[in-house]
Design a protein around this motif. Structure first.
Motif, PDB file in Angstrom:
ATOM      1  N   THR A 224     -13.173  -3.876  14.812  1.00  0.00           N
ATOM      2  CA  THR A 224     -14.436  -4.055  15.544  1.00  0.00           C
ATOM      3  C   THR A 224     -14.083  -4.532  16.963  1.00  0.00           C
ATOM      4  OG1 THR A 224     -14.674  -6.265  14.546  1.00  0.00           O
ATOM      5  CG2 THR A 224     -15.863  -4.439  13.508  1.00  0.00           C
ATOM      6  N   THR A 225     -14.160  -5.836  17.219  1.00  0.00           N
ATOM      7  CA  THR A 225     -13.942  -6.344  18.575  1.00  0.00           C
ATOM      8  C   THR A 225     -12.509  -6.760  18.852  1.00  0.00           C
ATOM      9  OG1 THR A 225     -14.563  -8.564  17.843  1.00  0.00           O
ATOM     10  CG2 THR A 225     -16.317  -7.162  18.730  1.00  0.00           C
ATOM     11  N   ALA A 226     -11.613  -6.682  17.852  1.00  0.00           N
ATOM     12  CA  ALA A 226     -10.230  -7.119  18.052  1.00  0.00           C
ATOM     13  C   ALA A 226      -9.285  -6.188  17.308  1.00  0.00           C
ATOM     14  CB  ALA A 226     -10.045  -8.556  17.561  1.00  0.00           C
ATOM     15  N   VAL A 227      -8.040  -6.177  17.774  1.00  0.00           N
ATOM     16  CA  VAL A 227      -6.994  -5.427  17.081  1.00  0.00           C
ATOM     17  C   VAL A 227      -6.865  -5.958  15.651  1.00  0.00           C
ATOM     18  CG1 VAL A 227      -4.500  -5.060  17.019  1.00  0.00           C
ATOM     19  CG2 VAL A 227      -5.742  -4.880  19.187  1.00  0.00           C
ATOM     20  N   ALA A 228      -6.673  -5.071  14.689  1.00  0.00           N
ATOM     21  CA  ALA A 228      -6.559  -5.471  13.288  1.00  0.00           C
ATOM     22  C   ALA A 228      -5.221  -5.014  12.720  1.00  0.00           C
ATOM     23  CB  ALA A 228      -7.703  -4.890  12.463  1.00  0.00           C
ATOM     24  N   SER A 229      -4.723  -5.769  11.742  1.00  0.00           N
ATOM     25  CA  SER A 229      -3.406  -5.503  11.156  1.00  0.00           C
ATOM     26  C   SER A 229      -3.481  -5.402   9.645  1.00  0.00           C
ATOM     27  CB  SER A 229      -2.416  -6.611  11.536  1.00  0.00           C
ATOM     28  OG  SER A 229      -2.278  -6.729  12.934  1.00  0.00           O
ATOM     29  N   ARG A 230      -2.491  -4.721   9.074  1.00  0.00           N
ATOM     30  CA  ARG A 230      -2.318  -4.648   7.623  1.00  0.00           C
ATOM     31  C   ARG A 230      -0.918  -5.155   7.295  1.00  0.00           C
ATOM     32  NH1 ARG A 230      -2.059   0.474   7.190  1.00  0.00           N
ATOM     33  NH2 ARG A 230       0.206   0.401   7.355  1.00  0.00           N
ATOM     34  N   ALA A 231      -0.812  -6.071   6.349  1.00  0.00           N
ATOM     35  CA  ALA A 231       0.496  -6.579   5.935  1.00  0.00           C
ATOM     36  C   ALA A 231       1.253  -5.512   5.159  1.00  0.00           C
ATOM     37  CB  ALA A 231       0.325  -7.838   5.085  1.00  0.00           C
ATOM     38  N   ALA A 232       2.571  -5.623   5.152  1.00  0.00           N
ATOM     39  CA  ALA A 232       3.395  -4.693   4.386  1.00  0.00           C
ATOM     40  C   ALA A 232       3.144  -4.872   2.899  1.00  0.00           C
ATOM     41  CB  ALA A 232       4.866  -4.921   4.705  1.00  0.00           C
ATOM     42  N   ASP A 233       3.190  -3.772   2.153  1.00  0.00           N
ATOM     43  CA  ASP A 233       3.087  -3.844   0.698  1.00  0.00           C
ATOM     44  C   ASP A 233       4.433  -4.284   0.126  1.00  0.00           C
ATOM     45  OD1 ASP A 233       0.375  -2.662   0.134  1.00  0.00           O
ATOM     46  OD2 ASP A 233       1.261  -0.997   1.242  1.00  0.00           O
ATOM     47  N   THR A 234       4.404  -5.284  -0.731  1.00  0.00           N
ATOM     48  CA  THR A 234       5.594  -5.737  -1.437  1.00  0.00           C
ATOM     49  C   THR A 234       5.294  -5.705  -2.923  1.00  0.00           C
ATOM     50  OG1 THR A 234       6.208  -7.185   0.396  1.00  0.00           O
ATOM     51  CG2 THR A 234       7.249  -7.615  -1.727  1.00  0.00           C
ATOM     52  N   ILE A 235       6.037  -4.909  -3.675  1.00  0.00           N
ATOM     53  CA  ILE A 235       5.770  -4.693  -5.091  1.00  0.00           C
ATOM     54  C   ILE A 235       6.866  -5.317  -5.923  1.00  0.00           C
ATOM     55  CG2 ILE A 235       5.316  -2.948  -6.863  1.00  0.00           C
ATOM     56  CD1 ILE A 235       3.287  -2.983  -4.562  1.00  0.00           C
ATOM     57  N   SER A 236       6.496  -6.102  -6.928  1.00  0.00           N
ATOM     58  CA  SER A 236       7.487  -6.685  -7.837  1.00  0.00           C
ATOM     59  C   SER A 236       6.865  -6.871  -9.209  1.00  0.00           C
ATOM     60  CB  SER A 236       7.990  -8.036  -7.305  1.00  0.00           C
ATOM     61  OG  SER A 236       6.921  -8.973  -7.252  1.00  0.00           O
ATOM     62  N   ALA A 237       7.715  -6.875 -10.223  1.00  0.00           N
ATOM     63  CA  ALA A 237       7.285  -7.110 -11.600  1.00  0.00           C
ATOM     64  C   ALA A 237       8.439  -7.726 -12.362  1.00  0.00           C
ATOM     65  CB  ALA A 237       6.856  -5.813 -12.273  1.00  0.00           C
ATOM     66  N   SER A 238       8.131  -8.571 -13.336  1.00  0.00           N
ATOM     67  CA  SER A 238       9.191  -9.230 -14.090  1.00  0.00           C
ATOM     68  C   SER A 238       8.682  -9.606 -15.475  1.00  0.00           C
ATOM     69  CB  SER A 238       9.671 -10.495 -13.358  1.00  0.00           C
ATOM     70  OG  SER A 238       8.588 -11.409 -13.194  1.00  0.00           O
ATOM     71  N   GLY A 239       9.586 -10.024 -16.330  1.00  0.00           N
ATOM     72  CA  GLY A 239       9.226 -10.568 -17.635  1.00  0.00           C
ATOM     73  C   GLY A 239       8.576  -9.562 -18.547  1.00  0.00           C
ATOM     74  N   ALA A 240       7.509 -10.006 -19.213  1.00  0.00           N
ATOM     75  CA  ALA A 240       6.848  -9.205 -20.238  1.00  0.00           C
ATOM     76  C   ALA A 240       6.300  -7.901 -19.688  1.00  0.00           C
ATOM     77  CB  ALA A 240       5.729 -10.010 -20.894  1.00  0.00           C
ATOM     78  N   LEU A 241       5.836  -7.916 -18.428  1.00  0.00           N
ATOM     79  CA  LEU A 241       5.276  -6.702 -17.848  1.00  0.00           C
ATOM     80  C   LEU A 241       6.328  -5.604 -17.786  1.00  0.00           C
ATOM     81  CD1 LEU A 241       3.053  -5.115 -16.437  1.00  0.00           C
ATOM     82  CD2 LEU A 241       3.764  -6.167 -14.285  1.00  0.00           C
ATOM     83  N   VAL A 242       7.539  -5.964 -17.353  1.00  0.00           N
ATOM     84  CA  VAL A 242       8.595  -4.970 -17.241  1.00  0.00           C
ATOM     85  C   VAL A 242       9.012  -4.471 -18.616  1.00  0.00           C
ATOM     86  CG1 VAL A 242      10.979  -4.581 -16.541  1.00  0.00           C
ATOM     87  CG2 VAL A 242       9.432  -5.844 -15.045  1.00  0.00           C
ATOM     88  N   SER A 243       9.187  -5.381 -19.567  1.00  0.00           N
ATOM     89  CA  SER A 243       9.646  -4.968 -20.887  1.00  0.00           C
ATOM     90  C   SER A 243       8.639  -4.081 -21.594  1.00  0.00           C
ATOM     91  CB  SER A 243       9.950  -6.208 -21.742  1.00  0.00           C
ATOM     92  OG  SER A 243       8.769  -6.972 -21.938  1.00  0.00           O
ATOM     93  N   SER A 244       7.359  -4.201 -21.263  1.00  0.00           N
ATOM     94  CA  SER A 244       6.357  -3.358 -21.904  1.00  0.00           C
ATOM     95  C   SER A 244       6.292  -1.967 -21.277  1.00  0.00           C
ATOM     96  CB  SER A 244       4.976  -4.011 -21.809  1.00  0.00           C
ATOM     97  OG  SER A 244       4.541  -4.070 -20.455  1.00  0.00           O
TER      98      SER A 244
END
Length: 300
Positions: A224-244
């Motif tokens: 809108t009235t100011a420059v806008a930014s998007r942060a970098a995507d950082t993806i990680s997973a560990s533990g039970a999520l990975v094993s499943s």
């Protein structure tokens, strides 16, 4: 991201951007099947009022006019504007944006045809005293051509490139990439949809203007009235999520990556046991070669 209904939307920080664009193609949405996980570097949109071409710092010249909120945009709301370019060859809508020397930029915008037929084109350009980067757009055909003119070295470096992406429902995102030269200042550069010396009026819908550093148009960042930014995507997973998701003795590692913005070698994806002794890597090597490396405790 593009959601399963084919609409561009933002998601909260910490929520994976599951993107349905071209998975299948956007014009086939609403989608079935699986989306892709969208992972991008950080980005910044230097163009202000990206969805409001009738509001300052946008201005109109040579009898151009803007009608606000006349069409449904790619985000599903009625916030796209109509741009009317007069028969005057200089008719245009413009915004002044400061650029840096010796830097690659990509400008982009979403456009939709109103009544133009094949061959009735208009221009999206970055206009500076030392150079002009231009995309000549044919919305009826869904195509564009690109040219860079001016003073080589001082004004610009290399050639102009770009692409046209179909977002469905008649909307195309047109991007234009160029590299500035070593001129003293690029503070007076102008991002402008403009007529193309045709001597005839042109009308079309516009939404989502973006100016960013880099050689590709990244996902849209609203301003809108100011420059806008998007942060970098950082993806990680560990533990039970990975094993499943990944078996302990076998599995498949897959990544779909756009390499156009890679300028040096680097890792795309790494899985490990927490040490450097046992890991699997997919990476970009010299000359943008793709490499898959499995490391054990003794060797690669």
């Amino acid at each position: 991201r593009v959601n399963s209904s084919g609409l561009i939307e933002s998601v909260a920080s910490g929520v994976p951007r599951l993107d349905w664009y071209a998975t299948p193609a956007a014009q086939d949405l609403p989608a079935t099947g699986c989306p892709a996980l969208l992972v991008e570097a950080s980005g910044q949109n230097l163009a202000l009022q990206s969805e409001a071409f009738d509001i300052s710092p946008w201005s109109v010249q040579f009898s151009a006019t803007v009608s606000a909120n006349t069409a449904i945009s790619p985000d599903g709301t009625q916030n796209a504007d109509t741009i009317n370019l007069a028969a005057d060859n200089d008719s245009r809508v413009r915004q002044s944006i400061t650029l840096n020397n010796l830097t690659t930029y990509t400008i982009s915008c979403f456009y939709k045809n109103i009544a133009l037929t094949a061959g009735q084109t208009f221009r999206m350009r970055f206009n500076h005293a030392l150079f002009v980067a231009t995309a000549t757009i044919d919305l009826a055909a869904g195509t564009a051509t690109y040219i860079l003119t001016g003073t080589p070295g001082t004004g610009y470096s290399g050639t102009a490139t770009g692409r046209v992406d179909n977002y469905g429902n008649g909307w195309y995102r047109v991007s234009l990439t160029f590299t500035t030269g070593s001129g003293v200042s690029f503070a007076s550069g102008l991002f402008e949809p403009a007529n193309n010396n045709s001597g005839a009026a042109r009308s079309f819908y516009a939404w989502g203007a973006q100016v960013e550093t880099g050689s590709v148009a990244t996902t849209y960042i609203r301003t809108t009235t100011a420059v806008a930014s998007r942060a970098a995507d950082t993806i990680s997973a560990s533990g039970a999520l990975v094993s499943s998701l990944i078996g302990q003795t076998e599995g498949t590692i897959y990544a779909e990556v756009d390499l156009r913005n890679w300028t040096a070698s680097g890792r795309i994806l790494t899985c490990s046991n927490g040490t450097s002794d046992e890991r699997l890597m997919i990476q970009v090597g010299a000359n943008r070669t793709l490499q898959a490396i499995v490391t054990t405790a003794s060797a690669d």
